[in-house]
Design an enzyme around this catalytic site. Structure first.
Site: not given
Ligand code: NI
Length: 132
Positions: A32, A77, A122
């Site tokens: 991450c 974006h 997410e």
């Molecule tokens: Ni992430």
């Protein structure tokens, strides 16, 4: 009664604590810590009284507009680490929820309703909810 508006955005981020060095960040955040992106879904839930003249708790056109202007236009974006309300924050979805709450609370109040919940998904498997 609760009303929920969903919006979607795609954005990039990397998890990084600027107080830690490169090696420590790698250890803490693993993959991450690399630049990567998600297709997020944002759910904004509001509550309040039904207004006698409209029958609405909130006009969804107005709610859509403020979410668009204050949140989606900034995140979609884009690179989350550089978005104004995420500067100097670790760009976890937990922190996104808290910061989005802070951005939307007052504008929703001005529309005559009350922010009840911010939820962000997410990934298919991970979602986060914040009640202020
Ligand atoms: Ni992430």
């Amino acid at each position: 009664m609760y009303i929920t508006r969903r919006e979607r955005f795609s954005a990039a981020h990397k998890l990084e604590n600027t107080h830690l060095n490169t090696k420590e960040n790698k250890q803490l955040f693993d993959k991450c810590n690399n630049l990567h992106g998600h297709n997020y879904e944002l759910f904004v839930t509001v509550t309040g009284a039904i207004k006698p003249n409209s029958g609405f708790i909130i006009d969804l056109k107005d709610l859509k507009k403020i979410i668009q202007e204050k949140i989606i236009d900034k995140l979609d974006h884009n690179y989350i680490n550089e978005v104004d309300f995420m500067k100097n924050k670790i760009t976890t979805t937990e922190n996104l929820c808290v910061q989005i709450w802070g951005e939307l609370k007052e504008p929703i109040k001005l529309l005559g309703a009350k922010l009840y919940k911010i939820k962000i998904t997410e990934t298919e498997n991970n979602s986060f909810e914040y009640y202020g």
